[in-house]
Design a protein around this motif. Structure first.
Motif, PDB file in Angstrom:
ATOM      1  N   GLU A   1      69.489  39.112  21.831  1.00 10.85           N
ATOM      2  CA  GLU A   1      69.308  40.692  21.249  1.00 10.85           C
ATOM      3  C   GLU A   1      68.780  41.215  22.591  1.00 10.85           C
ATOM      4  O   GLU A   1      69.005  42.587  22.712  1.00 10.85           O
ATOM      5  CB  GLU A   1      68.336  40.391  20.153  1.00 10.85           C
ATOM      6  CG  GLU A   1      68.840  40.030  18.852  1.00 10.85           C
ATOM      7  CD  GLU A   1      67.951  39.839  17.661  1.00 10.85           C
ATOM      8  OE1 GLU A   1      68.323  39.838  16.515  1.00 10.85           O
ATOM      9  OE2 GLU A   1      66.746  39.723  17.909  1.00 10.85           O
ATOM     10  N   ARG A   2      68.005  40.740  23.437  1.00  4.71           N
ATOM     11  CA  ARG A   2      67.327  41.416  24.423  1.00  4.71           C
ATOM     12  C   ARG A   2      68.589  41.790  25.645  1.00  4.71           C
ATOM     13  O   ARG A   2      68.573  42.967  26.079  1.00  4.71           O
ATOM     14  CB  ARG A   2      66.298  40.321  25.098  1.00  4.71           C
ATOM     15  CG  ARG A   2      65.642  41.368  26.330  1.00  4.71           C
ATOM     16  CD  ARG A   2      64.580  40.503  26.674  1.00  4.71           C
ATOM     17  NE  ARG A   2      64.865  39.050  27.304  1.00  4.71           N
ATOM     18  CZ  ARG A   2      64.465  38.204  26.761  1.00  4.71           C
ATOM     19  NH1 ARG A   2      63.678  37.899  25.532  1.00  4.71           N
ATOM     20  NH2 ARG A   2      64.732  36.840  27.078  1.00  4.71           N
ATOM     21  N   ILE A   3      69.568  40.826  25.708  1.00  9.50           N
ATOM     22  CA  ILE A   3      70.600  41.046  26.567  1.00  9.50           C
ATOM     23  C   ILE A   3      71.524  42.229  26.338  1.00  9.50           C
ATOM     24  O   ILE A   3      72.043  42.989  27.058  1.00  9.50           O
ATOM     25  CB  ILE A   3      71.470  39.758  26.704  1.00  9.50           C
ATOM     26  CG1 ILE A   3      70.665  38.969  27.788  1.00  9.50           C
ATOM     27  CG2 ILE A   3      72.702  39.990  27.642  1.00  9.50           C
ATOM     28  CD1 ILE A   3      71.229  37.604  27.640  1.00  9.50           C
ATOM     29  N   LEU A   4      71.842  42.247  24.930  1.00  9.69           N
ATOM     30  CA  LEU A   4      72.780  43.077  24.163  1.00  9.69           C
ATOM     31  C   LEU A   4      71.917  44.436  23.533  1.00  9.69           C
ATOM     32  O   LEU A   4      72.683  45.222  23.207  1.00  9.69           O
ATOM     33  CB  LEU A   4      73.422  42.555  23.038  1.00  9.69           C
ATOM     34  CG  LEU A   4      74.407  41.415  23.300  1.00  9.69           C
ATOM     35  CD1 LEU A   4      75.094  40.856  22.315  1.00  9.69           C
ATOM     36  CD2 LEU A   4      75.478  41.786  24.496  1.00  9.69           C
TER      37      LEU A   4
ATOM     38  N   ARG B   1      69.636  44.709  17.758  1.00 11.03           N
ATOM     39  CA  ARG B   1      69.235  43.714  16.694  1.00 11.03           C
ATOM     40  C   ARG B   1      70.432  43.069  16.080  1.00 11.03           C
ATOM     41  O   ARG B   1      71.134  43.996  15.474  1.00 11.03           O
ATOM     42  CB  ARG B   1      68.382  44.437  15.715  1.00 11.03           C
ATOM     43  CG  ARG B   1      67.694  43.339  14.820  1.00 11.03           C
ATOM     44  CD  ARG B   1      66.652  44.162  13.453  1.00 11.03           C
ATOM     45  NE  ARG B   1      65.999  43.185  12.679  1.00 11.03           N
ATOM     46  CZ  ARG B   1      65.423  43.520  11.646  1.00 11.03           C
ATOM     47  NH1 ARG B   1      65.205  44.777  11.505  1.00 11.03           N
ATOM     48  NH2 ARG B   1      64.698  42.606  10.762  1.00 11.03           N
ATOM     49  N   LEU B   2      70.636  41.987  16.044  1.00  6.86           N
ATOM     50  CA  LEU B   2      71.739  41.190  15.449  1.00  6.86           C
ATOM     51  C   LEU B   2      71.477  40.484  14.060  1.00  6.86           C
ATOM     52  O   LEU B   2      72.640  40.548  13.447  1.00  6.86           O
ATOM     53  CB  LEU B   2      72.241  39.978  16.533  1.00  6.86           C
ATOM     54  CG  LEU B   2      72.462  40.572  17.806  1.00  6.86           C
ATOM     55  CD1 LEU B   2      72.799  39.471  18.725  1.00  6.86           C
ATOM     56  CD2 LEU B   2      73.446  41.586  17.995  1.00  6.86           C
ATOM     57  N   LEU B   3      70.319  40.061  14.008  1.00  8.98           N
ATOM     58  CA  LEU B   3      70.049  39.338  12.404  1.00  8.98           C
ATOM     59  C   LEU B   3      68.912  40.103  11.815  1.00  8.98           C
ATOM     60  O   LEU B   3      68.013  40.619  12.510  1.00  8.98           O
ATOM     61  CB  LEU B   3      69.817  38.029  12.865  1.00  8.98           C
ATOM     62  CG  LEU B   3      70.782  37.282  13.486  1.00  8.98           C
ATOM     63  CD1 LEU B   3      70.429  35.776  14.076  1.00  8.98           C
ATOM     64  CD2 LEU B   3      71.996  36.984  12.502  1.00  8.98           C
TER      65      LEU B   3
ATOM     66  N   THR C   1      73.269  42.199  10.773  1.00  5.78           N
ATOM     67  CA  THR C   1      73.173  43.595  11.032  1.00  5.78           C
ATOM     68  C   THR C   1      74.823  43.977  11.246  1.00  5.78           C
ATOM     69  O   THR C   1      75.616  43.043  11.373  1.00  5.78           O
ATOM     70  CB  THR C   1      72.278  44.040  12.157  1.00  5.78           C
ATOM     71  OG1 THR C   1      72.766  43.512  13.622  1.00  5.78           O
ATOM     72  CG2 THR C   1      70.784  43.655  11.883  1.00  5.78           C
ATOM     73  N   ALA C   2      74.845  45.204  11.379  1.00  2.00           N
ATOM     74  CA  ALA C   2      76.179  45.829  11.630  1.00  2.00           C
ATOM     75  C   ALA C   2      76.474  45.560  13.260  1.00  2.00           C
ATOM     76  O   ALA C   2      77.670  45.140  13.427  1.00  2.00           O
ATOM     77  CB  ALA C   2      76.355  47.426  11.590  1.00  2.00           C
ATOM     78  N   GLU C   3      75.605  45.514  14.032  1.00  2.25           N
ATOM     79  CA  GLU C   3      75.773  45.150  15.455  1.00  2.25           C
ATOM     80  C   GLU C   3      76.256  43.566  15.402  1.00  2.25           C
ATOM     81  O   GLU C   3      76.910  43.095  16.166  1.00  2.25           O
ATOM     82  CB  GLU C   3      74.822  45.194  16.449  1.00  2.25           C
ATOM     83  CG  GLU C   3      74.480  46.615  16.462  1.00  2.25           C
ATOM     84  CD  GLU C   3      73.803  47.443  15.405  1.00  2.25           C
ATOM     85  OE1 GLU C   3      73.294  46.762  14.498  1.00  2.25           O
ATOM     86  OE2 GLU C   3      73.542  48.713  15.380  1.00  2.25           O
ATOM     87  N   GLY C   4      75.525  42.692  14.757  1.00  2.20           N
ATOM     88  CA  GLY C   4      75.659  41.308  14.412  1.00  2.20           C
ATOM     89  C   GLY C   4      77.184  40.836  13.971  1.00  2.20           C
ATOM     90  O   GLY C   4      77.670  39.899  14.034  1.00  2.20           O
ATOM     91  N   GLU C   5      77.526  41.786  12.852  1.00  2.00           N
ATOM     92  CA  GLU C   5      78.753  41.619  12.554  1.00  2.00           C
ATOM     93  C   GLU C   5      79.915  41.631  13.735  1.00  2.00           C
ATOM     94  O   GLU C   5      80.954  40.855  13.844  1.00  2.00           O
ATOM     95  CB  GLU C   5      79.335  42.751  11.524  1.00  2.00           C
ATOM     96  CG  GLU C   5      78.339  42.449  10.061  1.00  2.00           C
ATOM     97  CD  GLU C   5      78.852  41.333   9.338  1.00  2.00           C
ATOM     98  OE1 GLU C   5      79.931  40.386   9.732  1.00  2.00           O
ATOM     99  OE2 GLU C   5      78.177  40.892   8.260  1.00  2.00           O
ATOM    100  N   VAL C   6      79.707  42.824  14.454  1.00  6.08           N
ATOM    101  CA  VAL C   6      80.709  42.825  15.520  1.00  6.08           C
ATOM    102  C   VAL C   6      80.625  41.611  16.691  1.00  6.08           C
ATOM    103  O   VAL C   6      81.734  41.352  16.991  1.00  6.08           O
ATOM    104  CB  VAL C   6      80.339  44.236  16.354  1.00  6.08           C
ATOM    105  CG1 VAL C   6      81.060  44.523  17.620  1.00  6.08           C
ATOM    106  CG2 VAL C   6      80.487  45.241  15.235  1.00  6.08           C
TER     107      VAL C   6
END
Length: 301
Positions: free
Chosen positions: A61-64, A67-69, A79-84
């Motif tokens: 999450e820090r690299i990208l 927030r992914l989960l 999250t929406a970003e996690g789905e991608v």
């Protein structure tokens, strides 16, 4: 004009070179969490500690910078970003496994036949078959869903290459390799009243199911009146009866999830024994059969 294009191209290469590289192992952890919906189970499947898994996700999450989960007390969702990212992660893992497999894995082809009971197959088949498809895309698996008794008989006459069956943990007459054992518990709709009715309504699989036999033996030993209100070889059918608060049923502790809950000791119901999942391998063992057997074992390790 040529010099201008060259400068633009060099600038793009410089910006691309500065982008961080994603770690395949971290992506594998991320996918495992997405598939299980649980940090603890993902850590177990990957033979990592929950702390190590959490650390990997924080790093990702820090690299990208996203927030992914989203974690709750019982479940973790994307999250929406996690789905991608999940879509990209699956593609990258597939390409990695395909590339490595070209050098390190034998070129396995053909079709395997695997038999599993419904109450086991729904939990282990998706990750195991996905792993096999990634590493050996030319190897196909035909799956038969049936009772443990039927699957063992079909394997004996050569109609299956492998089978998973459920038995009592201490069943001395059962064949196969125990690859998992777990406590059976009584399950009911959370806050339900089915356990208060007399005779006690049960939702069970048909004759031959180890869970059915364990439940009936325990109730009869405790002299508790019961009636078999619903029978189904399909987990969804049994869970539907429980969700409607029409019955209770024996289930593995790890399978009891909302809207169901485990009945407490205060209900005075008898304690249920452990059950075992056994792996049976037919006489026609070959590298492909051995590989699938190893993947199945790895799922429970």
């Amino acid at each position: 004009m040529f010099n201008q294009k060259l400068i633009i191209g060099r600038n793009m290469l410089k910006r691309t070179a500065k982008l961080p590289l994603l770690d395949i192992d971290v992506l594998r952890t991320f996918v495992a969490i997405a598939d299980t919906g649980n940090f603890t189970q993902a850590a177990k499947n990957l033979a990592k500690t929950p702390a190590a898994v959490s650390l990997q996700i924080k790093k990702l999450e820090r690299i990208l910078e996203s927030r992914l989960l989203r974690r709750s007390a019982r479940y973790t969702e994307l999250t929406a970003e996690g789905e991608v990212l999940l879509q990209y992660s699956r593609k990258l893992l597939h390409l990695n496994n395909e590339a490595v497999g070209q050098f390190l894995s034998p070129a396995l082809t053909g079709t395997l036949t695997l038999g599993v009971p419904d109450n086991v197959g729904t939990h282990i088949l998706p990750p195991v078959l996905a792993q096999l498809a990634q590493t050996h895309p030319a190897l196909h698996v035909d799956v038969l869903i049936s009772t443990s008794r039927d699957l063992a008989a079909k394997l004996d006459i050569g109609q299956l290459d492998l089978a998973l069956i459920t038995t009592g943990f201490d069943a001395s007459d059962a064949s196969g390799e125990i690859i998992h054992h777990e406590q059976l518990v009584w399950a009911e709709r959370a806050g339900g009243l089915a356990h208060t009715r007399s005779p006690l309504p049960l939702a069970l699989a048909n004759q031959g199911c180890a869970w059915r036999g364990s439940a009936i033996n325990a109730l009869e030993a405790s002299q508790i009146n019961y009636r078999i209100a619903y029978t189904s070889e399909n987990c969804a059918g049994i869970e539907a009866a429980l969700t409607a608060d029409l019955a209770i049923s024996p289930m593995p502790a790890s399978s009891v999830k909302p809207p169901l809950s485990q009945l407490s000791d205060q209900t005075c119901l008898p304690e249920l024994p452990q059950f075992a999942i056994r792996l049976l391998v037919g006489d026609s063992a070959n590298p492909a059969v051995d590989l699938l057997a190893d993947y199945i074992r790895g799922h429970f390790s």
